[in-house]
Design a protein around this motif. Structure first.
Motif, mmCIF file in Angstrom:
data_model
loop_
_atom_site.group_PDB
_atom_site.id
_atom_site.type_symbol
_atom_site.label_atom_id
_atom_site.label_comp_id
_atom_site.label_asym_id
_atom_site.label_seq_id
_atom_site.Cartn_x
_atom_site.Cartn_y
_atom_site.Cartn_z
ATOM 1 N N ALA A 19 0.839 -1.192 0.000
ATOM 2 C CA ALA A 19 0.000 0.000 0.000
ATOM 3 C C ALA A 19 0.876 1.244 0.000
ATOM 4 O O ALA A 19 2.057 1.196 0.360
ATOM 5 N N ARG A 20 0.287 2.334 -0.392
ATOM 6 C CA ARG A 20 0.972 3.614 -0.236
ATOM 7 C C ARG A 20 0.477 4.263 1.057
ATOM 8 O O ARG A 20 -0.667 4.058 1.485
ATOM 9 N N GLY A 34 -3.932 -1.852 -6.037
ATOM 10 C CA GLY A 34 -4.482 -3.039 -6.669
ATOM 11 C C GLY A 34 -5.533 -3.707 -5.803
ATOM 12 O O GLY A 34 -6.000 -3.165 -4.801
ATOM 13 N N ALA A 35 -5.895 -4.941 -6.194
ATOM 14 C CA ALA A 35 -6.955 -5.663 -5.512
ATOM 15 C C ALA A 35 -6.462 -6.262 -4.199
ATOM 16 O O ALA A 35 -5.263 -6.359 -3.957
ATOM 17 N N VAL A 171 -5.368 -15.411 -6.220
ATOM 18 C CA VAL A 171 -4.510 -16.583 -6.043
ATOM 19 C C VAL A 171 -3.070 -16.253 -6.420
ATOM 20 O O VAL A 171 -2.128 -16.644 -5.722
ATOM 21 N N GLU A 172 -2.887 -15.535 -7.499
ATOM 22 C CA GLU A 172 -1.533 -15.154 -7.916
ATOM 23 C C GLU A 172 -0.863 -14.273 -6.869
ATOM 24 O O GLU A 172 0.325 -14.444 -6.564
ATOM 25 N N ARG A 173 -1.618 -13.341 -6.303
ATOM 26 C CA ARG A 173 -1.051 -12.485 -5.259
ATOM 27 C C ARG A 173 -0.640 -13.319 -4.049
ATOM 28 O O ARG A 173 0.434 -13.115 -3.471
ATOM 29 N N ALA A 174 -1.494 -14.269 -3.658
ATOM 30 C CA ALA A 174 -1.177 -15.119 -2.509
ATOM 31 C C ALA A 174 0.046 -15.990 -2.779
ATOM 32 O O ALA A 174 0.929 -16.130 -1.922
#
Length: 274
Positions: A19-20, A34-35, A171-174
């Motif tokens: 996060a910013r 992002g999400a 899923v990709e983020r995880a």
């Protein structure tokens, strides 16, 4: 450094990985890029002054402008003026026991026998684990029906929500976070379905266990205890010295106390009244 001082440093560091941070004087607003789970505002690390209702109101206005939840999180003992300010600004404040693993009781008890007798696998999830999508989803069902009572939402409800909470992006983020060592997931798995899941996020020698949630229909079987014990075991095995969490309520806190967690303060969450 005191335990609460360690936790304050952790709370400030963790959101910055995804996060910013916007500076609003005595408050810092973290806005996710992002999400994913949205972040919140919290007291600015090292800010010497009190927080007033006007400070809270300004951040709430910014949150509405950004289209993010009007949420604030903090520790009562380290920001004692914020509760009154949040309430004066029109927010509901929820209290949660803040607990740290006692080093003298740092060897978790064995997993609940009920879990093992039913043939469930309680394990740390690798990034390619087929249970990961349901592990990402089950806490959403758990938090929608909080408490320790047995609920009605079961595996059919879980399966129906997987596309919403475990889409390819989630899923990709995880998996990226798992492979990078930024997040460790554990779950109690039946086949390829996670009936209970949680995670910890390490920063230096400190980690927070978060998101422990059991499918409502699968409660009262020792699953949350077993998943938490697995996360504690893994954190200690990787050299983490301060392991902490926030319990949902006093009933849940008693479960964590059996694992050696001791209350050190009160975690507060403020949000608009429903």
């Amino acid at each position: 450094m005191s335990v609460l001082g360690q936790l304050e440093g952790f709370y400030d560091a963790v959101p910055r990985a995804g996060a910013r941070a916007e500076d609003h004087g005595p408050l810092t607003l973290f806005v996710r890029d992002g999400a994913g789970w949205p972040f919140y505002a919290r007291p600015t690390l090292g800010h010497p002054g009190p927080v007033g209702a006007a400070d809270v109101a300004r951040v709430r206005a910014r949150q509405r402008e950004l289209g993010v939840p009007e949420a604030f999180e903090w520790v009562d003992e380290t920001a004692p003026t914020l509760r009154a300010a949040a309430e004066e600004a029109g927010l509901a404040v929820h209290t949660h026991p803040l607990m740290v693993l006692d080093p003298a009781a740092a060897e978790p008890a064995p997993h609940a026998s009920s879990v093992l007798s039913e043939g469930l696998s309680v394990r740390i999830l690798a990034s390619a684990d087929p249970a990961l999508p349901t592990a990402l989803t089950v806490p959403h069902l758990a938090f929608a029906d909080p408490g320790t009572h047995i609920g009605t939402a079961g595996t059919n409800s879980l399966t129906a929500l997987v596309p919403l909470h475990a889409d390819p992006v989630a899923v990709e983020r995880a998996t990226t976070r798992i492979d990078a060592g930024l997040t460790v997931f554990a779950a109690a798995v039946d086949g390829t379905t996670a009936l209970c899941a949680g995670q910890y996020n390490p920063v230096g020698e400190v980690c927070e266990i978060v998101g422990i949630g059991t499918l409502p229909a699968a409660r009262r079987r020792g699953l949350a205890y077993a998943v938490t014990a697995t996360l504690v075991e893994d954190a200690l095995a990787h050299g983490l010295r301060t392991v902490f969490l926030s319990a949902g309520d006093e009933d849940v806190a008693r479960i964590y106390a059996r694992l050696g967690f001791r209350r050190v303060g009160t975690a507060l969450i403020a949000e608009p009244f429903v």
